[in-house]
Scaffold this motif. Sequence first.
Motif, PDB file in Angstrom:
ATOM      1  N   GLU A  15      82.130  65.073  36.687  1.00  0.00           N
ATOM      2  CA  GLU A  15      83.060  63.945  36.612  1.00  0.00           C
ATOM      3  C   GLU A  15      83.632  63.761  35.216  1.00  0.00           C
ATOM      4  N   ASP A  16      83.148  64.533  34.232  1.00  0.00           N
ATOM      5  CA  ASP A  16      83.739  64.449  32.896  1.00  0.00           C
ATOM      6  C   ASP A  16      85.152  65.031  32.887  1.00  0.00           C
ATOM      7  N   LEU A  17      85.354  66.023  33.738  1.00  0.00           N
ATOM      8  CA  LEU A  17      86.667  66.661  33.787  1.00  0.00           C
ATOM      9  C   LEU A  17      87.565  65.824  34.680  1.00  0.00           C
ATOM     10  N   LEU A  18      88.518  65.131  34.061  1.00  0.00           N
ATOM     11  CA  LEU A  18      89.373  64.242  34.836  1.00  0.00           C
ATOM     12  C   LEU A  18      90.417  65.030  35.602  1.00  0.00           C
ATOM     13  N   LEU A  19      90.894  66.096  34.972  1.00  0.00           N
ATOM     14  CA  LEU A  19      92.058  66.771  35.536  1.00  0.00           C
ATOM     15  C   LEU A  19      92.091  68.201  35.049  1.00  0.00           C
ATOM     16  N   GLU A  20      92.424  69.100  35.930  1.00  0.00           N
ATOM     17  CA  GLU A  20      92.689  70.475  35.501  1.00  0.00           C
ATOM     18  C   GLU A  20      93.828  71.012  36.338  1.00  0.00           C
ATOM     19  N   VAL A  21      94.937  71.335  35.698  1.00  0.00           N
ATOM     20  CA  VAL A  21      96.061  71.922  36.427  1.00  0.00           C
ATOM     21  C   VAL A  21      96.498  73.172  35.698  1.00  0.00           C
ATOM     22  N   GLN A  22      97.063  74.104  36.462  1.00  0.00           N
ATOM     23  CA  GLN A  22      97.629  75.263  35.794  1.00  0.00           C
ATOM     24  C   GLN A  22      99.138  75.133  35.817  1.00  0.00           C
ATOM     25  N   ASN A  50      85.772  54.319  44.836  1.00  0.00           N
ATOM     26  CA  ASN A  50      84.663  53.380  45.018  1.00  0.00           C
ATOM     27  C   ASN A  50      83.503  53.723  44.086  1.00  0.00           C
ATOM     28  N   VAL A  51      83.240  54.997  43.985  1.00  0.00           N
ATOM     29  CA  VAL A  51      82.198  55.428  43.059  1.00  0.00           C
ATOM     30  C   VAL A  51      82.857  56.226  41.943  1.00  0.00           C
ATOM     31  N   GLU A  52      82.069  56.501  40.921  1.00  0.00           N
ATOM     32  CA  GLU A  52      82.684  57.113  39.745  1.00  0.00           C
ATOM     33  C   GLU A  52      83.315  58.463  40.064  1.00  0.00           C
ATOM     34  N   HIS A  53      82.589  59.266  40.867  1.00  0.00           N
ATOM     35  CA  HIS A  53      83.167  60.587  41.141  1.00  0.00           C
ATOM     36  C   HIS A  53      84.296  60.498  42.137  1.00  0.00           C
ATOM     37  N   GLY A  54      84.612  59.330  42.606  1.00  0.00           N
ATOM     38  CA  GLY A  54      85.751  59.179  43.491  1.00  0.00           C
ATOM     39  C   GLY A  54      87.054  58.948  42.762  1.00  0.00           C
TER      40      GLY A  54
END
Lengths: 517, 872
Positions: free
Chosen positions: B66-73, B114-118
């Motif tokens: 969950e530290d990685l918010l976003l990864e796009v190429q 709802n939860v952090e990883h969501g």
Amino acid sequence: PAGEMGLEPLFQAWSYFRRRKFRECADVCSQLLERPPSEQELDSEYTVFQAAWNLKTRALTEMVYVDEIDMDQEGIAEMILDENAIAQVARPGTSLKLPGTSQGGGPSPAVRPVTQSGRPITGFVRPSTQSGRPSTMEQAIRTPRTALTARPITSASGGNVRLGTASMLTNPDGPFINLSRLNLTKYAQKPKLAKALFEYIFHHENDVKNALDLAALATENAQFKDWWWKVQIGKCYYRLGLYREAEKQFKSALKQQDMVDTILYLAKVYLRLDQPVTALNLFKQGLDRFPGEVTLICGIARIYEEMNNINSAAEFYKDVLKQDNTHVEAIACIGSNHFYSDQPEIALRFYRRLLQMGVYNCQLFNNLGLCCFYAQQYDMTLSSFERALFLAENEEETADVWYNLGHVAVGIGDLNLAYQCFKLALVNNNDYAEAYNNLAVLEMRKGHTEQARALLQTASSLAPHMYEPHFNVAILSEKVGDLQRSYTAAQKSEEAFPGHVDTQQLLKQLKEHFAML
Amino acid sequence: MSLFKARDWWSAVLGEKEEFDQGCLCVADVDNSGSGQDKVIVGSYMGYLRIFNPHPVKPGDEVQPEDLLLEVQLREPILQVEVGKFVSGTEGLHLAVLHCRKLCVYAVAGTQGNVEHGNQYQIKLMYEHNLQRTACNMTYGPFGGVKGRDLICIQSMDGMLMLFEQESYAFGRFLPGFLLPGPLAYSSRTDSFITVSSCQQVESYKYQVLAFATDADERQDTEQQKLSSGKRLVVDWVLNIGEQALDICVVSFNQGVSSVFVLGERNFFCLKDNGQIRFMKKLDYSPSCFIPYCSVQEGTTNTLIANHNKMLNVYQDVTLKWATQLPHIPVSVKVANFQDLKGVIVTLSDDGHLQCSYLGTDPSLFQAPKVDSREINYEEMNAEMKELQKIIREATKTQVIVTVTVTVTAEVSPDLDEESQATDSEVKAGAVPSVTVKVTIQSRVAAQKPSLAVCVQAPLAVTCDQFVFDDLEPDSSESVVLSVFLKENCSPSELEGTCMVSYNIPTELNPEGIPRVAQCNFSLPLKLVCFPAQASKAANHKLTIDTNKPPISFVTIFPDFIDPSEGDQTNALGFQFLTGSKTTLLASKTSQRYRIQSDQLEDLWLVTKELIHRLEVHFKKQNCKDFACTFSGSIPLQEYFELIDRHFELRVNAEKLQELLSERAVQFRAIERRLLTRFKDKTPAPLQHLDTLLEGTFREVIALADAAEENQANMFQAFTKLKSATHLVIVLISLWQKLSPDQVAILEATFLPLAEDTQELGWEETVDAAVSYLLRTCLSKSSKEQALTLSSQLCMPKDTSRLKKNITVFCDRLAKGGRLSLSTDSATQQAAVIPSGCATIPESDLEERTVIPGSTAMFSSNGQITKQKSKP
């Protein structure tokens, strides 16, 4: 791989250069340069071709770059044909040539050993600490050639040749830039290309004459307003041995722009001209402009050390540590100073600090071992020396460790061990005058007079600057009753170390004997 | 080098084999969360854009999903990422991504789950600009003093500054004198762009000036700019720093003071607004990136500088405050604030190691690797020590008796070579004969690296004197054939040679082998240096040898010199030496005497020796044991002294020549020095015939050197003659006094101490010392004489009178019955017992050096190079 993504090759090379990946940078540039430039590109002022050429030049230079300030090699010819000598007999405290003229109360050779050129041993090996200044050619040639010699090197360009050849190896197709075909005038008019080209010629090709030509044209082209070119001309003059001219250029550059490097270069010129006091003043002026500059403070400390003014040197080394407490040279010098002023415990702390910082070599463990021994931490002594032996890279280092082990053995009274240690020191380095001397003392104790005498003679011929062998010969001869020989040896000892009390007493005693006869 | 290492708070490895550089890292609250919590934005050259929100549970944790918010190429390489107020109408932060030919601005937004990883994060493209030129880097800021929004300035690879007012393109300007792009920064205080050009200058361009300069969308226009009267792009200020820069930062932490920090390749500069140097620091390492981050103390700025030695240094202005080790070489460093921790150092390496760390006194203590130490067993070690000491004691006490394993034999062929092998002989006589020697090496064990050296005394020479063989098998042999001939134009003093074999015998403990030598001597035939000739009656020097047996015909003892057809009653025999001189041997018909005569004293020697040798061999064959030769006449000392004088004169000559030579060399160098000053002079002065003087001195030096060489050759000949004569004198003395072989050996040691004499240690002083020693000891008349002390050093005497006197006295004493022996020595020598504890052990701790690997390594290698060079 990123190139496949559509990175511009020039950008890729530029990025490699910034990350100091010079080999990759040069390769990419070479590919760019192989492409024939188009018609239009040739005409315009800016071309990718020029940019790539410039980048490759810089990358090749950086690969072999060594700071010119650290380069200090005085060849035999420079020393002998030094026409800058002003006074043969300089006043005390104004010259580096007379090491004995210390004002600040240098340590006595009985406490701190001296090098062949008569300076106390320093805590840090620098290129200049090893050189001596012989007065004549004959003396220069006769100086015994040992591993850690004070003999000047025969070629002024020993190091420079190495750099040049190393770079040739990297280019099997021949040099990147053919200097003989270069139109220097054309390049001198393009300041953006000229600076990189100059550094390439100076550092990579080591062609000082061409570099000087280029710099002279370029500075003229810049209407003598660019201090950088003046510094470069000064560097070239320095390499060519034209110190006075170099001084002029550096001074002129300093007038235009205060720079730390220029001050260091100018001080180097003064040191070569044997004007340590001028250099000191220059450093102090530089410190007014750039307070707390480590290289300047360190320069002052080095000069004081060379002039035998150990106390001032230590003060300035402490100042260095206030500015930069990871300075290895300062830590090592202060440590050795404490060691020789009977504070092995404190020296131990400095050396331990070096060890903690990651210095890991034979010399350090050697010093640690000695400090431990004198600080009566016997448990650590032998293990330190064991590590030192383990880390020794060459036979000279091994010999040093064995010598010190022998010293420890003498200290704890194990004369057999001491004997073996000194023998081993000599096996590893048979020029080891100190080991010969100490071995002679052991032989003397056993009553082997003739062996002792032979060993002492070897020691004194190997290291004429040491007073110990002469003094020991004097004592030996006196005990045997050979007063004449004792007297001559004592005189030699006094010459090497005028302040030695025991020698003076012996001489006095001998003179009384002679008067009675 | 530091005591401490950066404490790892959170770290991640990004992608595989991706490349990153300076612009690829940015730290900001990009999703406008308002919590003041920074996110780490990383773009790679492979086109990946990643946003992290590090929040480890405890320091040093692994990266959580969950530290990685976003990864796009993205489809193109990302050169730089920046966060600013790039979208018009809002003050929210947006993300600008610079590609090679495109600039994109994105909005980053998160949807709370709802939860952090969501939690979900997306990027939305707000606008993009396609670029005409390849971009390099960019900077942003409120150009022209606009409020509440940021404008972007992109520098292209070919030196154009392209300005964008958010969604619209404003203008582009070429930088004058451009070659390669440098770092670019915007100073809001002075509203100007600061860069470092290829001329190694820091240059500042006012935004105003850029805006009003003539539009230049094509490069050709820049050319025209110079001609046209339109506004030229004028630089605001320039500072020549003399090096290329890695990065520029403009910061103002104190009110009213803003500084431009420039990280050069070798120095670190802080400039004032007007381009003057506030301070600078020379760096003794290669920096990789830096960031000025805050001001702790009024008037100073703290800066982080990372370098290629994996160190991160914290400076307060120029003073080093902290140094810490990093696990990698960072290409970019930032300082970020996270939720529960402020001032986290974020570093990115070029292979994608992203690390958030903090400084701490966690010592990175250097762990020295363990030395190979075994378990100490004192008893075993004691035993081993004793064993070793025993070996050492034995080795020093007794001579080691080595079993002979390799033997070397030399066989001299009885006849001269049919075809002479002599080459380069200086002998003037027509044909120089040679004789073949066959050397055989026999080995009973395996011997490694055997090599053979054959040595004959000059003026003789061998055709080949060095042989190297392959390793010898047990019970094998090798043999070589070589020839000996007379090379130089003088007669030898000895007709002997030596063969020496050195080899290694491997043992269990020492597989490289213990070095051993074996040697043998061989003697050469007289015919090698002379041939039979007509006997001559008259001669200057005559010697008579008495024997106790009737004379033997020369035909029997010199069959190789006499043609048997001449009849067997020959009593005269002539020897013609190759060098020209002649010696005659006469046998008395009535008495038991032989006479040897020649014009030169030294020529008598070889013939005399040969005669005595052959007589002894002859009588031995006949089993006649009591044969003896005697000599009754006086020793030809006068003639001998003449030879000594001749040799000494040449030595004096050599010394004179040497002095002259060094004098001339000094003069030569002095002239050189003068010329050098002349040539160095700016205003050319006349040489005043210094060049003629230099030439003249050079000629003199060469002439003197030639003379010295010639003198040396003469001296060599004289010494050979002297040796011959000395041999003769020794033989005569021993025959005269009927000395035993032991005494002859002492005599030889006294008179022939040196194989070669040199200027420093010559024959005269050595013999003088030896003779006077004998006179003092075994030949002394009274105990008073014994007390004389020797001078400690041998040096060349002023003349030879003392030596001559001593030799004369020596002969006198021998005649009066003195006996040569060395056994009496110890009795007559003074007892040399030294009381113990007389001497001091000096404290010569030579080894007080520390070398740091970095800076001095170069010099040590230089040393090696020079050493190799100076080896001849």
